[in-house]
Design a protein around this motif. Structure first.
Motif, mmCIF file in Angstrom:
data_model
loop_
_atom_site.group_PDB
_atom_site.id
_atom_site.type_symbol
_atom_site.label_atom_id
_atom_site.label_comp_id
_atom_site.label_asym_id
_atom_site.label_seq_id
_atom_site.Cartn_x
_atom_site.Cartn_y
_atom_site.Cartn_z
ATOM 1 N N MET A 1 0.843 -1.247 0.079
ATOM 2 C CA MET A 1 -0.088 0.009 0.033
ATOM 3 C C MET A 1 0.737 1.361 0.065
ATOM 4 S SD MET A 1 -3.028 -1.251 2.624
ATOM 5 C CE MET A 1 -3.881 0.225 2.388
ATOM 6 N N VAL A 2 1.965 1.278 0.514
ATOM 7 C CA VAL A 2 2.827 2.327 0.511
ATOM 8 C C VAL A 2 3.471 2.510 -0.686
ATOM 9 C CG1 VAL A 2 4.979 3.095 1.484
ATOM 10 C CG2 VAL A 2 3.474 2.125 3.103
ATOM 11 N N TYR A 3 3.789 1.214 -1.281
ATOM 12 C CA TYR A 3 4.308 1.588 -2.805
ATOM 13 C C TYR A 3 3.272 2.085 -3.749
ATOM 14 C CZ TYR A 3 5.026 -0.093 -7.653
ATOM 15 O OH TYR A 3 5.267 0.002 -8.784
ATOM 16 N N GLU A 4 1.928 1.695 -3.594
ATOM 17 C CA GLU A 4 0.832 1.972 -4.496
ATOM 18 C C GLU A 4 0.569 3.755 -4.269
ATOM 19 O OE1 GLU A 4 -3.897 1.392 -5.130
ATOM 20 O OE2 GLU A 4 -2.763 -0.053 -3.807
ATOM 21 N N ALA A 5 0.574 3.985 -3.110
ATOM 22 C CA ALA A 5 0.462 5.202 -2.744
ATOM 23 C C ALA A 5 1.443 6.277 -3.304
ATOM 24 C CB ALA A 5 0.309 5.547 -1.042
ATOM 25 N N ALA A 6 2.651 5.859 -3.016
ATOM 26 C CA ALA A 6 3.917 6.614 -3.437
ATOM 27 C C ALA A 6 4.054 6.620 -5.198
ATOM 28 C CB ALA A 6 5.260 5.846 -3.081
ATOM 29 N N LYS A 7 3.430 5.575 -5.742
ATOM 30 C CA LYS A 7 3.496 5.649 -7.194
ATOM 31 C C LYS A 7 2.176 6.483 -7.656
ATOM 32 C CE LYS A 7 4.782 3.354 -11.154
ATOM 33 N NZ LYS A 7 6.131 3.052 -11.781
ATOM 34 N N LYS A 8 0.960 6.581 -6.828
ATOM 35 C CA LYS A 8 0.166 7.462 -7.320
ATOM 36 C C LYS A 8 0.301 8.809 -7.249
ATOM 37 C CE LYS A 8 -4.995 7.514 -6.339
ATOM 38 N NZ LYS A 8 -6.036 6.728 -5.650
ATOM 39 N N ILE A 9 1.211 9.322 -6.446
ATOM 40 C CA ILE A 9 1.388 10.655 -6.432
ATOM 41 C C ILE A 9 2.865 10.963 -6.938
ATOM 42 C CG2 ILE A 9 -0.163 11.033 -4.525
ATOM 43 C CD1 ILE A 9 2.323 11.301 -2.785
ATOM 44 N N ASP A 10 3.600 9.898 -7.237
ATOM 45 C CA ASP A 10 4.962 10.146 -7.887
ATOM 46 C C ASP A 10 5.914 10.757 -6.753
ATOM 47 O OD1 ASP A 10 7.109 9.872 -9.418
ATOM 48 O OD2 ASP A 10 6.545 12.036 -10.731
ATOM 49 N N ALA A 11 5.692 10.015 -5.390
ATOM 50 C CA ALA A 11 6.474 10.776 -4.482
ATOM 51 C C ALA A 11 8.163 10.811 -4.635
ATOM 52 C CB ALA A 11 6.239 9.830 -3.122
ATOM 53 N N ASP A 12 8.923 11.671 -4.173
ATOM 54 C CA ASP A 12 10.307 12.030 -4.169
ATOM 55 C C ASP A 12 11.101 11.273 -3.435
ATOM 56 O OD1 ASP A 12 10.390 14.337 -6.125
ATOM 57 O OD2 ASP A 12 8.904 15.328 -4.772
ATOM 58 N N GLU A 13 10.342 10.616 -2.004
ATOM 59 C CA GLU A 13 11.159 10.261 -0.862
ATOM 60 C C GLU A 13 10.080 9.313 -0.431
ATOM 61 O OE1 GLU A 13 13.190 12.770 1.309
ATOM 62 O OE2 GLU A 13 12.820 11.890 3.267
ATOM 63 N N ILE A 14 10.220 8.013 0.113
ATOM 64 C CA ILE A 14 9.464 7.194 0.971
ATOM 65 C C ILE A 14 10.137 6.744 2.150
ATOM 66 C CG2 ILE A 14 8.302 5.031 0.663
ATOM 67 C CD1 ILE A 14 8.818 5.113 -2.347
ATOM 68 N N ALA A 15 9.120 7.201 3.216
ATOM 69 C CA ALA A 15 9.814 6.402 4.489
ATOM 70 C C ALA A 15 9.359 4.976 4.704
ATOM 71 C CB ALA A 15 8.750 7.112 5.599
ATOM 72 N N ALA A 16 10.465 4.332 4.792
ATOM 73 C CA ALA A 16 10.228 2.639 4.678
ATOM 74 C C ALA A 16 9.540 2.172 6.104
ATOM 75 C CB ALA A 16 11.964 1.842 4.681
ATOM 76 N N ILE A 17 9.041 1.156 6.183
ATOM 77 C CA ILE A 17 8.031 0.740 7.259
ATOM 78 C C ILE A 17 9.085 0.563 8.458
ATOM 79 C CG2 ILE A 17 6.641 -1.130 7.959
ATOM 80 C CD1 ILE A 17 5.631 -0.989 5.247
ATOM 81 N N ASP A 18 8.908 1.195 9.503
ATOM 82 C CA ASP A 18 9.492 1.015 10.789
ATOM 83 C C ASP A 18 8.446 0.459 11.725
ATOM 84 O OD1 ASP A 18 8.164 3.548 10.401
ATOM 85 O OD2 ASP A 18 9.009 4.119 12.561
ATOM 86 N N ILE A 19 9.009 -0.394 12.975
ATOM 87 C CA ILE A 19 8.088 -1.078 13.891
ATOM 88 C C ILE A 19 8.408 -0.452 15.224
ATOM 89 C CG2 ILE A 19 7.471 -3.370 14.916
ATOM 90 C CD1 ILE A 19 7.383 -3.160 11.806
ATOM 91 N N LEU A 20 7.203 0.186 15.377
ATOM 92 C CA LEU A 20 7.195 1.098 16.909
ATOM 93 C C LEU A 20 8.114 0.601 17.945
ATOM 94 C CD1 LEU A 20 6.451 4.009 17.484
ATOM 95 C CD2 LEU A 20 4.199 3.186 18.351
#
Length: 273
Positions: free
Chosen positions: A68-87
């Protein structure tokens, strides 16, 4: 030096208030759920970070799934992505960041090659957080280190709930890294501050006063959320901490807009050399 601010607001106030940002941070779950929200971030010409929504899903301990993070980043052509962290879990975060960057590499080589990746160290203690940081900051796939408003104060001052603890915890953490010559820039990484608390303006003023020029940016919903809660920033501080998360459907009333605007002015007039 100049610390860029990414203002986070409700969808109805993207054009009026989020647009005042120096750069943007978009939240993955909202990009996928809200067409108006996605359109705003898709159409902007400003540098945009795709967040994994971990803060919004704090109770679950992690953000939305990597597909879903990939899909969202693709949708808006993001310049940077926060990799998934575990709190609050350093070891699991290191594994998750590795898994996420591998996933993007296999899913979309073009995105992997043309997008920056942020890693967000986690831990419950200073030792755990620093161990996680030391492993993430040397990863060649990582371009930016994000300093959490949850895990950093939890690790360095004991909890992330009390007034000013985000500010105190991050200053303590960054002071230590400066003293040890271990700041992200020493590893050719950029620095982003995730969120802020009721002393957020004073936190940034401290970095300006001490010329912490390695800090690139900070995202915040504080002036917006505190504003519609009726809390006005005075001398860079609000007496009462607001723990409620942003209502992304919030339409401000005329009275609420006045306080929000005052808070935005306070953030936007931080001294900049």
């Amino acid at each position: 030096m100049k610390i860029d601010i990414c203002f986070i607001t409700s969808t109805p106030h993207l054009e009026s208030h989020a647009a005042l940002s120096n750069r943007h941070m978009a939240l993955a779950h909202l990009v996928l759920e809200d067409k108006e929200y996605a359109r705003f971030y898709r159409d902007t010409v400003k540098y945009t970070i795709m967040d994994n929504s971990a803060f919004e899903f704090e109770q679950e301990g992690r953000g939305v799934p990597q597909d879903m993070v990939y899909e969202a980043a693709k949708k808006i052509d993001a310049d940077e992505i926060a990799a998934i962290d575990i709190l609050f879990d350093g070891d699991a975060t290191v594994d998750s960041v590795k898994d996420f960057t591998r996933y993007i590499l296999h899913k979309d080589v073009g995105m992997f090659d043309n997008t920056k990746f942020m890693a967000i160290p986690q831990g419950k203690t200073a030792d755990e957080w620093l161990d996680c940081y030391e492993r993430l900051v040397v990863m060649p796939e990582i371009d930016v280190i994000g300093f959490s408003k949850l895990s950093v104060p939890e690790s360095f001052v004991g909890n992330h709930h009390e007034d000013g603890n985000c500010t105190r915890g991050r200053i303590k953490c960054l002071d230590f890294l400066v003293d040890q010559k271990m700041t992200p820039d020493k590893f050719d990484k950029e620095t982003h501050l995730l969120g802020s608390d009721n002393a957020g303006i004073n936190e940034l003023a401290y970095y300006y006063d001490n010329n912490y020029s390695f800090i690139r940016s900070n995202d915040t919903s504080m002036p917006f959320v505190y504003g519609y809660a009726g809390e006005k920033i005075e001398d860079g501080f609000v007496d009462n901490i607001v723990m409620e998360k942003l209502d992304f459907k919030k339409q401000l009333s005329h009275i609420e807009i006045q306080t929000v605007d005052d808070n935005f002015i306070a953030w936007r007039t931080l001294h900049v050399d």
